[in-house]
Design a protein around this motif. Structure first.
Motif, PDB file in Angstrom:
ATOM      1  N   VAL A  58      46.460  53.351  -3.972  1.00  0.00           N
ATOM      2  CA  VAL A  58      47.126  52.538  -4.981  1.00  0.00           C
ATOM      3  C   VAL A  58      48.180  53.390  -5.675  1.00  0.00           C
ATOM      4  O   VAL A  58      48.086  54.618  -5.700  1.00  0.00           O
ATOM      5  CB  VAL A  58      46.131  51.976  -6.017  1.00  0.00           C
ATOM      6  CG1 VAL A  58      45.199  50.949  -5.381  1.00  0.00           C
ATOM      7  CG2 VAL A  58      45.295  53.102  -6.649  1.00  0.00           C
TER       8      VAL A  58
ATOM      9  N   PRO B   1      37.940  51.558  -7.555  1.00  0.00           N
ATOM     10  CA  PRO B   1      39.214  52.127  -8.022  1.00  0.00           C
ATOM     11  C   PRO B   1      39.249  53.649  -8.020  1.00  0.00           C
ATOM     12  O   PRO B   1      40.310  54.241  -7.783  1.00  0.00           O
ATOM     13  CB  PRO B   1      39.345  51.565  -9.437  1.00  0.00           C
ATOM     14  CG  PRO B   1      38.658  50.243  -9.353  1.00  0.00           C
ATOM     15  CD  PRO B   1      37.464  50.495  -8.469  1.00  0.00           C
TER      16      PRO B   1
ATOM     17  N   ILE C 128      48.875  53.333  -8.878  1.00  0.00           N
ATOM     18  CA  ILE C 128      48.419  53.719 -10.213  1.00  0.00           C
ATOM     19  C   ILE C 128      47.481  54.918 -10.065  1.00  0.00           C
ATOM     20  O   ILE C 128      46.579  54.900  -9.232  1.00  0.00           O
ATOM     21  CB  ILE C 128      47.695  52.551 -10.902  1.00  0.00           C
ATOM     22  CG1 ILE C 128      48.649  51.352 -11.074  1.00  0.00           C
ATOM     23  CG2 ILE C 128      47.132  52.972 -12.255  1.00  0.00           C
ATOM     24  CD1 ILE C 128      47.975  50.091 -11.575  1.00  0.00           C
TER      25      ILE C 128
ATOM     26  N   LEU D 274      49.422  46.163  -5.807  1.00  0.00           N
ATOM     27  CA  LEU D 274      48.594  47.279  -6.246  1.00  0.00           C
ATOM     28  C   LEU D 274      48.560  48.416  -5.237  1.00  0.00           C
ATOM     29  O   LEU D 274      48.574  49.591  -5.608  1.00  0.00           O
ATOM     30  CB  LEU D 274      47.168  46.779  -6.512  1.00  0.00           C
ATOM     31  CG  LEU D 274      46.148  47.789  -7.041  1.00  0.00           C
ATOM     32  CD1 LEU D 274      46.606  48.352  -8.387  1.00  0.00           C
ATOM     33  CD2 LEU D 274      44.777  47.111  -7.185  1.00  0.00           C
TER      34      LEU D 274
ATOM     35  N   ALA E 125      39.507  44.696  -3.303  1.00  0.00           N
ATOM     36  CA  ALA E 125      40.213  44.222  -4.495  1.00  0.00           C
ATOM     37  C   ALA E 125      40.254  42.704  -4.537  1.00  0.00           C
ATOM     38  O   ALA E 125      40.024  42.089  -5.591  1.00  0.00           O
ATOM     39  CB  ALA E 125      41.636  44.787  -4.519  1.00  0.00           C
TER      40      ALA E 125
ATOM     41  N   PRO F  75      42.100  55.367 -12.432  1.00  0.00           N
ATOM     42  CA  PRO F  75      41.205  54.283 -12.034  1.00  0.00           C
ATOM     43  C   PRO F  75      40.804  53.367 -13.181  1.00  0.00           C
ATOM     44  O   PRO F  75      40.555  52.175 -12.967  1.00  0.00           O
ATOM     45  CB  PRO F  75      39.982  55.015 -11.447  1.00  0.00           C
ATOM     46  CG  PRO F  75      40.068  56.405 -11.976  1.00  0.00           C
ATOM     47  CD  PRO F  75      41.531  56.692 -12.140  1.00  0.00           C
TER      48      PRO F  75
ATOM     49  N   TRP G 226      40.067  54.450  -4.494  1.00  0.00           N
ATOM     50  CA  TRP G 226      41.454  54.060  -4.190  1.00  0.00           C
ATOM     51  C   TRP G 226      42.433  55.108  -4.709  1.00  0.00           C
ATOM     52  O   TRP G 226      43.381  55.485  -4.015  1.00  0.00           O
ATOM     53  CB  TRP G 226      41.785  52.711  -4.805  1.00  0.00           C
ATOM     54  CG  TRP G 226      40.911  51.577  -4.358  1.00  0.00           C
ATOM     55  CD1 TRP G 226      40.107  51.531  -3.252  1.00  0.00           C
ATOM     56  CD2 TRP G 226      40.737  50.321  -5.020  1.00  0.00           C
ATOM     57  NE1 TRP G 226      39.452  50.331  -3.186  1.00  0.00           N
ATOM     58  CE2 TRP G 226      39.821  49.566  -4.250  1.00  0.00           C
ATOM     59  CE3 TRP G 226      41.274  49.759  -6.172  1.00  0.00           C
ATOM     60  CZ2 TRP G 226      39.430  48.275  -4.614  1.00  0.00           C
ATOM     61  CZ3 TRP G 226      40.887  48.479  -6.543  1.00  0.00           C
ATOM     62  CH2 TRP G 226      39.966  47.752  -5.769  1.00  0.00           C
ATOM     63  N   VAL G 227      42.208  55.552  -5.954  1.00  0.00           N
ATOM     64  CA  VAL G 227      43.103  56.540  -6.559  1.00  0.00           C
ATOM     65  C   VAL G 227      42.965  57.884  -5.857  1.00  0.00           C
ATOM     66  O   VAL G 227      43.965  58.549  -5.550  1.00  0.00           O
ATOM     67  CB  VAL G 227      42.803  56.683  -8.069  1.00  0.00           C
ATOM     68  CG1 VAL G 227      43.538  57.889  -8.657  1.00  0.00           C
ATOM     69  CG2 VAL G 227      43.204  55.413  -8.818  1.00  0.00           C
TER      70      VAL G 227
ATOM     71  N   VAL H 217      43.354  50.734 -13.425  1.00  0.00           N
ATOM     72  CA  VAL H 217      43.156  49.740 -12.368  1.00  0.00           C
ATOM     73  C   VAL H 217      42.050  48.772 -12.768  1.00  0.00           C
ATOM     74  O   VAL H 217      42.189  47.556 -12.642  1.00  0.00           O
ATOM     75  CB  VAL H 217      42.805  50.418 -11.028  1.00  0.00           C
ATOM     76  CG1 VAL H 217      42.540  49.354  -9.959  1.00  0.00           C
ATOM     77  CG2 VAL H 217      43.936  51.345 -10.594  1.00  0.00           C
ATOM     78  N   ARG H 218      40.933  49.303 -13.296  1.00  0.00           N
ATOM     79  CA  ARG H 218      39.840  48.440 -13.739  1.00  0.00           C
ATOM     80  C   ARG H 218      40.296  47.537 -14.880  1.00  0.00           C
ATOM     81  O   ARG H 218      39.934  46.351 -14.939  1.00  0.00           O
ATOM     82  CB  ARG H 218      38.636  49.287 -14.167  1.00  0.00           C
ATOM     83  CG  ARG H 218      37.710  49.659 -13.012  1.00  0.00           C
ATOM     84  CD  ARG H 218      36.465  50.383 -13.506  1.00  0.00           C
ATOM     85  NE  ARG H 218      36.764  51.761 -13.834  1.00  0.00           N
ATOM     86  CZ  ARG H 218      36.647  52.768 -12.969  1.00  0.00           C
ATOM     87  NH1 ARG H 218      36.245  52.541 -11.734  1.00  0.00           N
ATOM     88  NH2 ARG H 218      36.936  53.999 -13.325  1.00  0.00           N
TER      89      ARG H 218
END
Length: 218
Positions: A157, A148, A159, A204, A88, A162, A151-152, A165-166
């Motif tokens: 994260v 992202p 959130i 995040l 990130a 994704p 990550w999700v 996030v982007r």
């Protein structure tokens, strides 16, 4: 109409794109004339239209080339990142740096140049039938910003979407518009950008420390 061999056409088109890149970078779209570009390449203005339908078409091609270069830069930068937090941070530093230093990238992602061109292009397509709408779409970031999704998926994260996030990471680019203005004087911008990156990355992720991705996903 001047006739060219296939090799000549490839060379002249490449040279027109290179000359257009130079002029659009230095002077912007409005102040660049077709005759400026053709003089640089050494062909007549009328010959230009054997290669591009309009100045807008050349500009779109130049912007597309810059977008691809940015994506390649991001892909290379990601190789050095070992954790999601580092990914990130690398994404933010790379894209913010490009927007600050590259006028074409700034006009592309912050200045809304594609939206302005869209009404003039009248549905024309370029480079593999890529429309201006598709060119500007946020999904274009998904090609290289696949992180992202991971990550999700792994709850790294807070959130759960994704694309959000982007969108968050893309929206940060607009802070560069405030540089050297009464909002953010130039002498304080660098510290503010650094603090913004650190704040976003820290906020995040769901944990203070993230282990190496290779270890986490084994």
């Amino acid at each position: 109409m001047t006739q060219f061999t296939n090799e000549d056409r490839k060379r002249l088109r490449r040279e027109l794109i290179e000359a257009g890149h130079d002029y659009f970078t230095r002077f912007g779209f409005d102040r660049t004339r077709v005759s400026d570009v053709t003089s640089e390449v050494g062909i007549g203005t009328s010959t230009f239209y054997q290669f591009f339908d309009s100045k807008e078409a050349l500009y779109l091609t130049v912007l597309l080339s810059e977008r691809e270069r940015l994506f390649e830069t991001l892909e290379s930068a990601m190789v050095a990142a070992e954790t999601p937090r580092e990914e990130a941070e690398m994404i933010l530093r790379t894209t913010l740096g490009e927007v600050r230093t590259n006028p074409l990238i700034r006009r592309l992602f912050v200045g809304g140049e594609i939206r302005r061109l869209e009404s003039q292009l009248d549905g024309a397509t370029y480079e593999g039938d890529l429309t201006s709408e598709q060119f500007e779409s946020p999904t274009t970031f998904k090609r290289v910003l696949q992180q992202p999704d991971e990550w999700v998926e792994h709850d790294e994260v807070w959130i759960d979407d994704p694309d959000v996030v982007r969108g968050l990471m893309r929206s940060v680019l607009f802070v560069t518009q405030a540089r050297n203005t009464p909002i953010i004087p130039d002498d304080s911008y660098e510290a503010i950008e650094e603090a913004l990156i650190e704040t976003i990355v820290a906020g995040l992720f769901t944990t203070e420390e993230n282990t190496d991705r290779s270890t986490t996903h084994d």
